[in-house]
Design a protein around this motif. Sequence first.
Motif, PDB file in Angstrom:
ATOM      1  N   GLN A 148       0.838  -1.199   0.000  1.00  0.00           N
ATOM      2  CA  GLN A 148       0.000   0.000   0.000  1.00  0.00           C
ATOM      3  C   GLN A 148       0.871   1.247   0.000  1.00  0.00           C
ATOM      4  OE1 GLN A 148      -3.652   0.103   0.134  1.00  0.00           O
ATOM      5  NE2 GLN A 148      -3.103   2.140  -0.527  1.00  0.00           N
ATOM      6  N   GLY A 149       0.524   2.191  -0.848  1.00  0.00           N
ATOM      7  CA  GLY A 149       1.216   3.467  -0.932  1.00  0.00           C
ATOM      8  C   GLY A 149       0.309   4.594  -0.476  1.00  0.00           C
ATOM      9  N   SER A 150       0.706   5.802  -0.804  1.00  0.00           N
ATOM     10  CA  SER A 150      -0.023   6.991  -0.393  1.00  0.00           C
ATOM     11  C   SER A 150      -1.080   7.367  -1.431  1.00  0.00           C
ATOM     12  CB  SER A 150       0.950   8.150  -0.212  1.00  0.00           C
ATOM     13  OG  SER A 150       0.253   9.347   0.014  1.00  0.00           O
ATOM     14  N   LEU A 151      -2.273   7.666  -0.952  1.00  0.00           N
ATOM     15  CA  LEU A 151      -3.336   8.119  -1.849  1.00  0.00           C
ATOM     16  C   LEU A 151      -2.933   9.384  -2.594  1.00  0.00           C
ATOM     17  CD1 LEU A 151      -6.638   7.627   0.185  1.00  0.00           C
ATOM     18  CD2 LEU A 151      -5.840   6.349  -1.793  1.00  0.00           C
ATOM     19  N   SER A 152      -2.106  10.208  -1.972  1.00  0.00           N
ATOM     20  CA  SER A 152      -1.723  11.479  -2.586  1.00  0.00           C
ATOM     21  C   SER A 152      -0.900  11.284  -3.861  1.00  0.00           C
ATOM     22  CB  SER A 152      -0.954  12.345  -1.589  1.00  0.00           C
ATOM     23  OG  SER A 152       0.261  11.712  -1.219  1.00  0.00           O
TER      24      SER A 152
END
Length: 186
Positions: A148-152
């Motif tokens: 999982q990474g950053s939504l941004s």
Amino acid sequence: MNELISQRRSPRAFDADATISADDLRTLLEAARWAPSHGNTQPARFVVGHRGTPTFDAIFETLTRGNKTWAFRASVLLIGCVVTTDDRGPIPNVEFGLGLAMENIALQAVDLGLIAHMMGGFDKEAAHRAFAMPPDARPLVAMALGRQGSLSDLPEDLQAREQRERQRLPLSETVFTGSWGVSELG
């Protein structure tokens, strides 16, 4: 219901610095290998590439423009294929076998703390050519795997989609008894 099922999602925000170890990738593919198939024909086949390899790049090039906006951050890209014949002749229900194998990968990813996103948006004919697949092989689905990474990191429209509440149709709309559309379930 098993938590692996309820926790499975299809996020697009991948951590571009994360990797998947060879052992974890082997575990994911072993999960696929143990999936049920029609008559144990095992029609599922996979083309797999880690980010930074020519195979990853070749898979990436087959993706649709929309999928390319986020899939480049995945640790691994794969294409799920079926073989349509074996030494007994045509294999029935090959899509069923690949679907179960892909779901096993997705659920195993949850167990390993990874994320998986399946994609229909890729050029199947280009994939067939890029990997010199035999005539009886058909690429059917692509998958991105990673952490999982950053939504941004996603475009705004995808950020909104990622944050939507997960919804499923009620059983009363999908399970029928006696006649189509008649359900005993609420």
